[in-house]
Design an enzyme around this catalytic site. Structure first.
Site, PDB file in Angstrom:
ATOM      1  N   ARG A  92       9.495   7.790  16.884  1.00 57.88           N
ATOM      2  CA  ARG A  92       8.211   7.233  16.478  1.00 57.88           C
ATOM      3  C   ARG A  92       7.127   7.655  17.475  1.00 57.88           C
ATOM      4  O   ARG A  92       7.379   7.725  18.690  1.00 57.88           O
ATOM      5  CB  ARG A  92       8.338   5.709  16.462  1.00 57.88           C
ATOM      6  CG  ARG A  92       7.107   4.953  16.000  1.00 57.88           C
ATOM      7  CD  ARG A  92       6.801   5.203  14.566  1.00 57.88           C
ATOM      8  NE  ARG A  92       5.926   4.179  14.009  1.00 57.88           N
ATOM      9  CZ  ARG A  92       5.294   4.340  12.860  1.00 57.88           C
ATOM     10  NH1 ARG A  92       5.420   5.463  12.157  1.00 57.88           N
ATOM     11  NH2 ARG A  92       4.552   3.365  12.371  1.00 57.88           N
ATOM     12  N   THR A 367       4.534   9.852   3.648  1.00 55.62           N
ATOM     13  CA  THR A 367       5.656   9.960   4.541  1.00 55.62           C
ATOM     14  C   THR A 367       6.636  10.746   3.694  1.00 55.62           C
ATOM     15  O   THR A 367       6.417  10.909   2.497  1.00 55.62           O
ATOM     16  CB  THR A 367       6.100   8.508   4.828  1.00 55.62           C
ATOM     17  OG1 THR A 367       5.058   7.870   5.553  1.00 55.62           O
ATOM     18  CG2 THR A 367       7.393   8.368   5.551  1.00 55.62           C
ATOM     19  N   THR A 385       6.865  11.044   9.263  1.00 56.25           N
ATOM     20  CA  THR A 385       5.539  10.798   8.697  1.00 56.25           C
ATOM     21  C   THR A 385       4.423  11.286   9.609  1.00 56.25           C
ATOM     22  O   THR A 385       4.615  11.428  10.826  1.00 56.25           O
ATOM     23  CB  THR A 385       5.352   9.279   8.478  1.00 56.25           C
ATOM     24  OG1 THR A 385       4.114   9.036   7.827  1.00 56.25           O
ATOM     25  CG2 THR A 385       5.376   8.489   9.782  1.00 56.25           C
ATOM     26  N   ASP A 409      -1.105   2.107  12.222  1.00 59.75           N
ATOM     27  CA  ASP A 409       0.020   1.199  11.942  1.00 59.75           C
ATOM     28  C   ASP A 409       0.110   0.048  12.956  1.00 59.75           C
ATOM     29  O   ASP A 409       0.946  -0.838  12.817  1.00 59.75           O
ATOM     30  CB  ASP A 409       1.345   1.975  11.912  1.00 59.75           C
ATOM     31  CG  ASP A 409       1.652   2.509  10.517  1.00 59.75           C
ATOM     32  OD1 ASP A 409       0.881   2.226   9.580  1.00 59.75           O
ATOM     33  OD2 ASP A 409       2.664   3.225  10.354  1.00 59.75           O
ATOM     34  N   SER A 438       6.687   0.329  12.250  1.00 58.33           N
ATOM     35  CA  SER A 438       6.819   1.165  11.062  1.00 58.33           C
ATOM     36  C   SER A 438       7.540   0.399   9.958  1.00 58.33           C
ATOM     37  O   SER A 438       8.169  -0.629  10.205  1.00 58.33           O
ATOM     38  CB  SER A 438       7.620   2.413  11.420  1.00 58.33           C
ATOM     39  OG  SER A 438       7.952   3.148  10.265  1.00 58.33           O
ATOM     40  N   SER A 439       7.443   0.927   8.754  1.00 55.98           N
ATOM     41  CA  SER A 439       8.216   0.371   7.635  1.00 55.98           C
ATOM     42  C   SER A 439       9.271   1.363   7.138  1.00 55.98           C
ATOM     43  O   SER A 439       9.967   1.090   6.156  1.00 55.98           O
ATOM     44  CB  SER A 439       7.285   0.038   6.473  1.00 55.98           C
ATOM     45  OG  SER A 439       6.341  -0.916   6.871  1.00 55.98           O
ATOM     46  N   GLY A 459       5.967   5.572   1.479  1.00 52.87           N
ATOM     47  CA  GLY A 459       5.241   4.495   0.789  1.00 52.87           C
ATOM     48  C   GLY A 459       4.694   3.406   1.684  1.00 52.87           C
ATOM     49  O   GLY A 459       4.448   2.294   1.207  1.00 52.87           O
ATOM     50  N   GLY A 460       4.503   3.677   2.992  1.00 52.87           N
ATOM     51  CA  GLY A 460       3.983   2.615   3.853  1.00 52.87           C
ATOM     52  C   GLY A 460       4.872   1.385   3.757  1.00 52.87           C
ATOM     53  O   GLY A 460       6.093   1.489   3.701  1.00 52.87           O
TER      54      GLY A 460
END
Ligand code: GLY
Length: 555
Positions: A92, A367, A385, A409, A438-439, A459-460
């Site tokens: 990340r 992403t 992403t 984010d 993050s998701s 898709g966030g």
């Protein structure tokens, strides 16, 4: 439709599919782009393992799928080797060391609208090269250079511009997008490239060649780092040489849950996806699904209530583990906690999102996910992403790659949560050197100790719910993976208190009934773009039909 590719790209016994399932016996790669999937399969055929193929596919996507494929962003990888422990790699992005809690606020301490998604200050220190390199150094088989070379070739020799990218190119060039992004799709005469034109990226090829020759140091030190920092300094960005030199990808233990006899391995924080997925599957395990038929009012009501609860917990508790040492991960993923969360479920009435609790709006959905299985049965689930489509749209022309806008984010206004989209909880406030929550939910479901379902999506915040519904459909409703990927998806994230559903995919009657129960349905074009492999004696791959250039390729 299953096409057998006869071009030089794909030799004998190579099956390619965009809208149907692909079957294979040896290995498979599913990604958002056929060139990239093919690169991964070629690596498998050369004796590479799932990690090698995932690394090469991700690097190829950085060339052919610039909306989200990247070396200027970050992501997560879940790896289940055919023998040994499941592990994950966290790559990340991080906040630069000069980032501050108030960096997107005005003098009154109010968020300047859009500021956390626009401009160079939104760029997090990229993690992709470090993450792919760490995965390769620890678990790869083929030489690093062999995994990078296909991406160098794609960038150097070019590919015919796809119909999708050609339509993006036209829109981008006519918009007020940053110059770097416009130039990505124009030729030397500044003419916009069209469908089928050969699209070359010589600067990106040179950057990738340096990474090929010098590994992660090729990105984080030396001339690439210098050019990136020069670009930052000249244009008001925050990333320094030290930020780059200090970036480290981290190997972390996966979040593990179970659903009946299946094991679920998924991503721990700084992604919220794994914890929320396991929490929701635990809640679903408590329900008698034989009397909750798929796609009924009761089904959507139940899912919404489960999502509402998990997203409230996500907002309240989750952030970068290196900055939040008291996150109650065990509690959130504990079966008894699910019982507690479901204790007040009313089957006839929506609950009301509590304004003193938390939530956040769905966000940038560009992403990309890839799934890989190799000949030994090892599997990789990788999502990465640059946040929004084409990230910040900015980058150094010398280096040829797009930079993320992932700082968006973070919770932008610490301490302030409203009923709309703002969330101000501390675990995800901006801090120097911190990873933003993050998701992304790269997931491997195992059956009897072996990979069974390898799945993920962009898709966030909708990623979590899209993956959840797909896993649920396969495990609980025995749905073939292809159908589960295509099935209607909904999304609820606590706040705003909206039940998002895919346009035209729920009957008007059903929507009205949900409304009468106290839900607030809102339609949206599409949720998720899943890339999955199911291992059931043979390998069954499918790329979501919403991915125009996506491909499941096996051999
Ligand atoms: N940028 C989307 C995510 O990390 O969830």
């Amino acid at each position: 439709m299953i096409k057998i590719i006869t071009s030089a790209l794909c030799l004998a016994l190579c099956f390619f599919s965009t809208y149907a399932q692909t079957y294979a016996t040896h290995g498979m790669v599913v990604s958002d782009d056929a060139y990239a999937s093919q690169v991964g399969v070629d690596i498998l055929k050369q004796g590479g393992n799932a990690i090698d193929a995932a690394v090469a596919t991700a690097l190829a996507l950085a060339v052919t799928f610039p909306q989200a494929g990247n070396i200027g962003g970050g992501g997560f990888l879940v790896y289940m080797p055919h023998q040994g422990e499941v592990t994950t790699i966290d790559f990340r992005e991080k906040a630069p060391m000069s980032a501050t809690e108030n960096m997107f606020l005005d003098a009154e301490g109010i968020l300047i609208p859009g500021s956390n998604h626009k401009g160079l200050k939104t760029v997090g220190v990229p993690g992709t090269v470090a993450g792919l390199y760490l995965a390769h150094q620890k678990y790869g088989q083929l030489p690093w250079a062999a995994l990078v070379q296909p991406a160098v070739d794609l960038a150097d020799q070019g590919v015919p511009l796809s119909y999708t990218l050609a339509s993006h190119a036209k829109t981008i060039v006519e918009s007020d997008s940053p110059d770097f992004l416009k130039q990505l799709f124009t030729d030397q005469n500044n003419a916009v490239l069209g469908f089928g034109d050969i699209w070359r990226q010589p600067e990106l090829a040179m950057t990738l060649a340096i990474i090929r020759d010098r590994g992660e140091d090729g990105f984080y030190k030396g001339e690439v780092a210098q050019a990136l920092v020069d670009y930052m300094e000249a244009n008001g960005g925050l990333i320094t040489k030290k930020d780059l030199k200090d970036y480290k990808a981290i190997e972390r233990k996966p979040v593990k849950g179970t659903y009946k006899s299946y094991d679920i391995y998924t991503m721990p924080p700084p992604s919220s996806g794994g914890v929320a997925l396991v929490e929701m599957m635990n809640m679903m395990e408590l329900v008698d699904l034989d009397s909750t038929e798929f796609n009924t009012t009761a089904y959507f009501h139940l899912l919404t209530e489960v999502m509402r609860r998990a997203f409230a917990d996500r907002a309240e508790f989750l952030g970068d583990p290196d900055f939040n040492n008291a996150m109650p991960l065990d509690r959130l993923t504990f079966k008894a906690f699910a019982q507690q969360r479901m204790a007040h479920l009313d089957w006839d009435q929506a609950s009301v999102s509590d304004p003193l609790k938390f939530g956040q709006i769905y966000d940038g959905d560009n992403t990309t996910h890839l799934s890989v299985v190799d000949a030994d049965g090892s599997a990789v689930s990788l999502t990465y992403t640059i946040e929004q489509s084409y990230g910040s749209g900015m980058g150094s022309p010398e280096l040829g790659f797009l930079l993320n806008n992932e700082m968006g984010d973070f919770n932008p206004q610490n301490g302030y949560t409203d009923r709309g989209w703002l969330i101000g909880t501390a675990p995800n406030k901006i801090e120097p050197g911190k990873r933003m929550l993050s998701s992304m939910t790269p997931t491997i479901v195992a059956k009897e100790g072996k990979p069974y379902l390898i799945i993920g999506s962009p898709g966030g915040r909708t990623i979590i719910n899209t993956v959840f519904q797909t896993v649920l459909a396969v495990l609980a409703y025995d749905m073939p993976m292809r159908e589960a990927i295509e099935a209607v998806k909904i999304h609820h994230q606590w706040f705003p208190d909206e039940l998002i559903y895919e346009k035209d995919k729920l009957s008007p009657d059903l929507v009205k009934t949900l409304e009468s129960m106290g839900h607030h349905p809102v339609s949206r074009d599409q949720l998720g773009r899943l890339m999955g492999i199911l291992v059931n004696q043979v390998l069954i791959g499918a790329s979501d039909s919403s991915s125009p250039d996506g491909a499941a390729i096996g051999y």
